[in-house]
Design a protein around this motif. Structure first.
Motif, PDB file in Angstrom:
ATOM      1  N   GLU A 166       0.824  -1.207   0.000  1.00  0.00           N
ATOM      2  CA  GLU A 166       0.000   0.000   0.000  1.00  0.00           C
ATOM      3  C   GLU A 166       0.860   1.259   0.000  1.00  0.00           C
ATOM      4  OE1 GLU A 166      -3.295  -0.094  -0.310  1.00  0.00           O
ATOM      5  OE2 GLU A 166      -3.137  -2.287  -0.403  1.00  0.00           O
ATOM      6  N   ASP A 167       2.148   1.084   0.141  1.00  0.00           N
ATOM      7  CA  ASP A 167       3.094   2.188   0.265  1.00  0.00           C
ATOM      8  C   ASP A 167       4.156   2.010  -0.815  1.00  0.00           C
ATOM      9  OD1 ASP A 167       4.480   4.360   1.237  1.00  0.00           O
ATOM     10  OD2 ASP A 167       5.396   3.258   2.891  1.00  0.00           O
ATOM     11  N   HIS A 168       3.918   2.588  -1.985  1.00  0.00           N
ATOM     12  CA  HIS A 168       4.788   2.363  -3.141  1.00  0.00           C
ATOM     13  C   HIS A 168       6.056   3.208  -3.069  1.00  0.00           C
ATOM     14  CE1 HIS A 168       1.718  -0.014  -5.147  1.00  0.00           C
ATOM     15  NE2 HIS A 168       0.855   0.864  -4.654  1.00  0.00           N
ATOM     16  N   LEU A 169       7.182   2.578  -3.328  1.00  0.00           N
ATOM     17  CA  LEU A 169       8.477   3.242  -3.285  1.00  0.00           C
ATOM     18  C   LEU A 169       8.523   4.440  -4.221  1.00  0.00           C
ATOM     19  CD1 LEU A 169      11.420   3.368  -2.342  1.00  0.00           C
ATOM     20  CD2 LEU A 169      11.972   1.705  -4.129  1.00  0.00           C
ATOM     21  N   ILE A 170       7.915   4.331  -5.389  1.00  0.00           N
ATOM     22  CA  ILE A 170       7.981   5.417  -6.373  1.00  0.00           C
ATOM     23  C   ILE A 170       7.442   6.722  -5.791  1.00  0.00           C
ATOM     24  CG2 ILE A 170       5.771   4.883  -7.466  1.00  0.00           C
ATOM     25  CD1 ILE A 170       8.940   6.116  -9.262  1.00  0.00           C
ATOM     26  N   GLU A 171       6.449   6.647  -4.932  1.00  0.00           N
ATOM     27  CA  GLU A 171       5.891   7.865  -4.335  1.00  0.00           C
ATOM     28  C   GLU A 171       6.918   8.563  -3.446  1.00  0.00           C
ATOM     29  OE1 GLU A 171       3.087   9.120  -5.389  1.00  0.00           O
ATOM     30  OE2 GLU A 171       2.888   7.347  -6.667  1.00  0.00           O
ATOM     31  N   HIS A 172       7.791   7.805  -2.814  1.00  0.00           N
ATOM     32  CA  HIS A 172       8.851   8.379  -1.983  1.00  0.00           C
ATOM     33  C   HIS A 172       9.995   8.921  -2.843  1.00  0.00           C
ATOM     34  CE1 HIS A 172       7.144   6.838   1.780  1.00  0.00           C
ATOM     35  NE2 HIS A 172       6.749   5.827   1.022  1.00  0.00           N
ATOM     36  N   LEU A 173      10.239   8.275  -3.977  1.00  0.00           N
ATOM     37  CA  LEU A 173      11.336   8.672  -4.853  1.00  0.00           C
ATOM     38  C   LEU A 173      11.011   9.893  -5.709  1.00  0.00           C
ATOM     39  CD1 LEU A 173      12.554   5.193  -6.145  1.00  0.00           C
ATOM     40  CD2 LEU A 173      13.582   6.612  -4.360  1.00  0.00           C
ATOM     41  N   LYS A 174       9.755  10.026  -6.125  1.00  0.00           N
ATOM     42  CA  LYS A 174       9.372  11.091  -7.039  1.00  0.00           C
ATOM     43  C   LYS A 174       9.755  12.469  -6.522  1.00  0.00           C
ATOM     44  CE  LYS A 174       4.996   9.646  -8.086  1.00  0.00           C
ATOM     45  NZ  LYS A 174       3.658   9.790  -8.667  1.00  0.00           N
ATOM     46  N   ILE A 175       9.763  12.638  -5.228  1.00  0.00           N
ATOM     47  CA  ILE A 175      10.057  13.923  -4.619  1.00  0.00           C
ATOM     48  C   ILE A 175      11.423  14.441  -5.073  1.00  0.00           C
ATOM     49  CG2 ILE A 175      10.475  15.077  -2.412  1.00  0.00           C
ATOM     50  CD1 ILE A 175       8.531  12.936  -1.205  1.00  0.00           C
ATOM     51  N   ASN A 176      12.407  13.547  -5.203  1.00  0.00           N
ATOM     52  CA  ASN A 176      13.769  13.965  -5.529  1.00  0.00           C
ATOM     53  C   ASN A 176      14.253  13.538  -6.910  1.00  0.00           C
ATOM     54  OD1 ASN A 176      14.430  15.256  -2.992  1.00  0.00           O
ATOM     55  ND2 ASN A 176      14.299  13.216  -2.126  1.00  0.00           N
ATOM     56  N   LEU A 177      13.535  12.657  -7.582  1.00  0.00           N
ATOM     57  CA  LEU A 177      14.027  12.130  -8.852  1.00  0.00           C
ATOM     58  C   LEU A 177      14.148  13.193  -9.935  1.00  0.00           C
ATOM     59  CD1 LEU A 177      12.349   8.636  -9.178  1.00  0.00           C
ATOM     60  CD2 LEU A 177      14.762   9.133  -8.892  1.00  0.00           C
ATOM     61  N   ASP A 178      13.220  14.128  -9.991  1.00  0.00           N
ATOM     62  CA  ASP A 178      13.263  15.140 -11.041  1.00  0.00           C
ATOM     63  C   ASP A 178      14.525  15.995 -10.966  1.00  0.00           C
ATOM     64  OD1 ASP A 178      10.926  14.469 -12.391  1.00  0.00           O
ATOM     65  OD2 ASP A 178       9.689  15.636 -11.027  1.00  0.00           O
ATOM     66  N   ALA A 179      15.026  16.236  -9.764  1.00  0.00           N
ATOM     67  CA  ALA A 179      16.212  17.082  -9.593  1.00  0.00           C
ATOM     68  C   ALA A 179      17.509  16.286  -9.643  1.00  0.00           C
ATOM     69  CB  ALA A 179      16.117  17.825  -8.260  1.00  0.00           C
ATOM     70  N   ALA A 180      17.422  14.967  -9.579  1.00  0.00           N
ATOM     71  CA  ALA A 180      18.624  14.139  -9.493  1.00  0.00           C
ATOM     72  C   ALA A 180      19.335  14.049 -10.838  1.00  0.00           C
ATOM     73  CB  ALA A 180      18.263  12.745  -9.000  1.00  0.00           C
ATOM     74  N   THR A 181      20.658  14.034 -10.787  1.00  0.00           N
ATOM     75  CA  THR A 181      21.448  13.784 -11.990  1.00  0.00           C
ATOM     76  C   THR A 181      21.874  12.330 -12.055  1.00  0.00           C
ATOM     77  OG1 THR A 181      23.465  14.436 -10.835  1.00  0.00           O
ATOM     78  CG2 THR A 181      22.332  16.136 -12.109  1.00  0.00           C
ATOM     79  N   GLN A 182      21.826  11.657 -10.917  1.00  0.00           N
ATOM     80  CA  GLN A 182      22.192  10.244 -10.830  1.00  0.00           C
ATOM     81  C   GLN A 182      21.501   9.670  -9.604  1.00  0.00           C
ATOM     82  OE1 GLN A 182      26.424   9.461 -10.878  1.00  0.00           O
ATOM     83  NE2 GLN A 182      26.163   7.663  -9.604  1.00  0.00           N
ATOM     84  N   VAL A 183      21.116   8.409  -9.690  1.00  0.00           N
ATOM     85  CA  VAL A 183      20.493   7.736  -8.553  1.00  0.00           C
ATOM     86  C   VAL A 183      21.205   6.414  -8.331  1.00  0.00           C
ATOM     87  CG1 VAL A 183      18.387   6.674  -7.672  1.00  0.00           C
ATOM     88  CG2 VAL A 183      18.245   8.785  -8.996  1.00  0.00           C
ATOM     89  N   ASP A 184      21.676   6.217  -7.113  1.00  0.00           N
ATOM     90  CA  ASP A 184      22.240   4.939  -6.706  1.00  0.00           C
ATOM     91  C   ASP A 184      21.304   4.380  -5.645  1.00  0.00           C
ATOM     92  OD1 ASP A 184      24.556   5.147  -8.303  1.00  0.00           O
ATOM     93  OD2 ASP A 184      25.473   6.443  -6.801  1.00  0.00           O
ATOM     94  N   ALA A 185      20.845   3.164  -5.817  1.00  0.00           N
ATOM     95  CA  ALA A 185      19.905   2.588  -4.861  1.00  0.00           C
ATOM     96  C   ALA A 185      20.237   1.129  -4.619  1.00  0.00           C
ATOM     97  CB  ALA A 185      18.475   2.714  -5.386  1.00  0.00           C
ATOM     98  N   ALA A 186      20.022   0.704  -3.394  1.00  0.00           N
ATOM     99  CA  ALA A 186      20.160  -0.701  -3.039  1.00  0.00           C
ATOM    100  C   ALA A 186      18.769  -1.188  -2.669  1.00  0.00           C
ATOM    101  CB  ALA A 186      21.124  -0.871  -1.873  1.00  0.00           C
ATOM    102  N   LEU A 187      18.246  -2.075  -3.460  1.00  0.00           N
ATOM    103  CA  LEU A 187      16.879  -2.553  -3.269  1.00  0.00           C
ATOM    104  C   LEU A 187      16.865  -4.075  -3.251  1.00  0.00           C
ATOM    105  CD1 LEU A 187      15.282  -0.256  -5.976  1.00  0.00           C
ATOM    106  CD2 LEU A 187      15.261   0.165  -3.527  1.00  0.00           C
ATOM    107  N   SER A 188      15.856  -4.616  -2.609  1.00  0.00           N
ATOM    108  CA  SER A 188      15.667  -6.058  -2.660  1.00  0.00           C
ATOM    109  C   SER A 188      14.214  -6.345  -2.995  1.00  0.00           C
ATOM    110  CB  SER A 188      16.059  -6.694  -1.324  1.00  0.00           C
ATOM    111  OG  SER A 188      15.249  -6.193  -0.292  1.00  0.00           O
ATOM    112  N   PHE A 189      13.971  -7.470  -3.580  1.00  0.00           N
ATOM    113  CA  PHE A 189      12.624  -7.899  -3.935  1.00  0.00           C
ATOM    114  C   PHE A 189      11.927  -6.881  -4.833  1.00  0.00           C
ATOM    115  CE2 PHE A 189      13.599  -9.594   0.305  1.00  0.00           C
ATOM    116  CZ  PHE A 189      13.674 -10.936  -0.027  1.00  0.00           C
ATOM    117  N   VAL A 190      12.598  -6.486  -5.909  1.00  0.00           N
ATOM    118  CA  VAL A 190      12.049  -5.501  -6.835  1.00  0.00           C
ATOM    119  C   VAL A 190      11.292  -6.238  -7.929  1.00  0.00           C
ATOM    120  CG1 VAL A 190      12.624  -3.701  -8.493  1.00  0.00           C
ATOM    121  CG2 VAL A 190      13.928  -3.911  -6.374  1.00  0.00           C
TER     122      VAL A 190
END
Length: 105
Positions: free
Chosen positions: A70-94
């Motif tokens: 019920e809590d999608h990761l993309i909603e947390h990421l969208k806040i900063n993704l537009d301004a980011a020049t690069q994203v490094d993430a460590a995720l599991s079970f994607v």
């Protein structure tokens, strides 16, 4: 700290990264000992500047995991993704469907 302007973490030399990491660790430990709060940090690369932001949270407070149901990761990421020049993430079970949501950014 570097005595020159750097735009990204990757622009630092290995020696600068090592020295800066050691200094950040000392600040975190000292702050925690004196305040009883944890000193968390994040690196921000924005508008040609690298910034280290240090903020506090109470000891014992857990970092909340995002389950995706019920809590999608993309909603947390969208806040900063537009301004980011690069994203490094460590995720599991994607899931592919969730990963595809990130590609437009």
């Amino acid at each position: 700290m570097p005595v020159r302007h750097v735009e990204t973490w990757g622009a630092l030399t290995d020696e600068e990264k090592t020295q800066l990491s050691a200094q950040i660790y000392e600040v975190q430990q000292g702050y925690t000992l004196h305040s009883g709060l944890l000193a968390d940090l994040r690196f921000v690369e924005h508008d040609g500047h690298l910034r280290v932001e240090i903020f506090e949270r109470p000891l014992g407070e857990k970092t909340r995991l995002i389950s995706g149901k019920e809590d999608h990761l993309i909603e947390h990421l969208k806040i900063n993704l537009d301004a980011a020049t690069q994203v490094d993430a460590a995720l599991s079970f994607v899931m592919r469907s969730g990963l595809k949501m990130v590609f437009p950014y």
